[in-house]
Scaffold this motif. Structure first.
Motif, short mmCIF file in Angstrom:
data_model
loop_
_atom_site.label_atom_id
_atom_site.label_comp_id
_atom_site.label_asym_id
_atom_site.label_seq_id
_atom_site.Cartn_x
_atom_site.Cartn_y
_atom_site.Cartn_z
N GLU A 1 0.39 -1.34 -0.27
CA GLU A 1 0.20 -0.22 -0.03
C GLU A 1 0.83 1.60 0.05
O GLU A 1 2.25 1.74 1.01
CB GLU A 1 -0.45 0.19 1.45
CG GLU A 1 -1.88 1.45 0.86
CD GLU A 1 -3.05 0.51 2.48
OE1 GLU A 1 -3.84 1.19 3.17
OE2 GLU A 1 -3.12 -0.52 2.01
N THR B 1 -8.10 -1.02 2.56
CA THR B 1 -7.49 -1.04 2.68
C THR B 1 -7.22 -0.47 4.28
O THR B 1 -7.12 -0.98 5.44
CB THR B 1 -6.69 0.85 2.28
OG1 THR B 1 -7.35 1.61 2.87
CG2 THR B 1 -7.44 0.25 0.62
N THR C 1 -0.06 -3.44 -5.92
CA THR C 1 0.11 -2.24 -5.44
C THR C 1 -1.49 -2.10 -4.85
O THR C 1 -1.79 -1.08 -5.85
CB THR C 1 1.69 -1.48 -5.64
OG1 THR C 1 2.36 -2.27 -5.46
CG2 THR C 1 1.32 0.24 -5.13
N ILE C 2 -1.64 -1.27 -4.17
CA ILE C 2 -2.79 -0.44 -3.53
C ILE C 2 -2.39 1.18 -3.70
O ILE C 2 -2.07 1.53 -2.22
CB ILE C 2 -4.00 -0.81 -2.62
CG1 ILE C 2 -4.89 -2.02 -3.32
CG2 ILE C 2 -5.26 0.35 -2.15
CD1 ILE C 2 -4.92 -2.32 -4.61
#
Length: 354
Positions: free
Chosen positions: A283, A331, A347-348
């Protein structure tokens, strides 16, 4: 020997973790830099064209002033010549035939005057030729004035077009510079993260080496009767060796897992903590202060108290290259919805106002 091998393996597996993403970002930054260089070259070329056009406009304006002065002089000469002709004719016929004078001075315009004057035999041919010559010169000057006016209009249109192109290029240069700054920022973050991973791997390798040295077997010493005995407290050699190999193998596996497997121990994403691992993904965040995202279709877009960009339903706006647009994902800062892409796989990227 196994410890040194372990340390080497850890360094090798930790450094390439971000290699693909860094290589991708380096390629993008290189492409953007090349685009920016091309735009700057176009701006220089258009600036030169604008300067040249402005010079041509100034020259045309000066020429117009000169032509207008010449036209004014020509008209004054025509009027003066006309008045002189009337004076001479009046002088010649002031005591003559009143009807002839009445015919002459009742003319409505110059053309009518000349036509009637043809019937008067005593009018000087010089006056006629002089007047016609002045009229011809005047028409030529008027034509030059018309041509120059058309040229001025054409140059003005060209100047407007060039300035419009210049404004468009300036806007494109600003957008490209912004994108370049964003990618450079991400690239620096990834490089720093890779360096931290390498340091962590080296630290764990050093700890493993220290632990292995502490588990070395006690050397065999001779007894008083000349036979060799082993310290009763020393572990069996095979057992010690097997234990060392087992511990080393276990540590190697732990190191590999640490290098490649994200954990949820990083906590929530913050402005100072630019990278965390949460819910099985890596993240990061990107800021609307750097990348405004005017093209994103986010209904009810607003900044939440925690600094995240959210939609009308309260979902955090995120970017993902693995999930389709509109996907819901958890998240470290709450539930998010995918509104953007362009980040690395796995990936965020959380959209924020930080």
């Amino acid at each position: 020997m196994l410890v040194f091998l372990l340390a080497s393996v850890m360094l090798l597996v930790s450094l390439p973790v971000y290699a693909d993403e860094i290589e991708s970002l380096e390629s993008k930054t290189s492409d953007l830099q090349n685009q920016l260089n091309d735009i700057n070259q176009d701006l220089v070329r258009i600036s030169d064209e604008i300067a040249s056009t402005e010079t041509a406009i100034e020259d045309a304006n000066n020429e117009m002033f000169r032509i207008q002065d010449s036209l004014a002089i020509s008209r004054e000469n025509e009027i003066r010549q006309y008045e002189d002709m009337k004076t001479r004719i009046k002088y010649m016929y002031e005591n003559g035939n009143n009807n002839l004078l009445e015919l002459l001075f009742s003319a409505e315009n110059m053309s009518d005057f000349l036509n009637r004057a043809e019937f008067i035999q005593n009018i000087s041919s010089y006056d006629r030729e002089k007047l016609e010559n002045l009229q011809s010169i005047q028409k030529g000057i008027e034509q030059q004035e018309a041509d120059l006016t058309a040229k001025q209009n054409s140059l003005a249109d060209l100047q407007t077009q060039l300035k419009s192109q210049q404004d468009a290029l300036n806007q494109k240069a600003a957008e490209t510079s912004t994108d370049l700054a964003v990618f450079n920022q991400k690239l620096q973050m990834l490089r720093a993260e890779r360096a931290r991973a390498a340091e962590e791997a080296a630290r764990r390798a050093a700890e493993a080496k220290k632990a292995a040295e502490a588990q070395k077997p006690v050397p065999v010493t001779p007894s008083e009767n000349g036979t060799q005995t082993e310290d009763s407290t020393a572990p069996d050699a095979d057992s010690s060796q097997n234990g060392e190999e087992s511990d080393s193998d276990s540590f190697l596996q732990d190191s590999l897992d640490t290098a490649y497997t994200p954990s949820d121990s990083g906590g929530a994403l913050t402005p100072s903590k630019g990278v965390v691992y949460f819910n099985g993904h890596r993240e990061t965040y990107y800021s609307q202060k750097v990348l405004p995202g005017g093209g994103l279709n986010i209904p009810g877009r607003h900044v939440a108290p925690d600094g995240t960009i959210r939609d009308a339903d309260g979902f955090i706006c995120v970017a993902s290259s693995d999930l389709p647009w509109g996907s819901i994902v958890e998240t470290s800062l709450g539930t998010g919805k995918v509104y953007d892409c362009g980040c690395a796989s796995g990936t965020i990227d959380v959209y924020t106002d930080w």
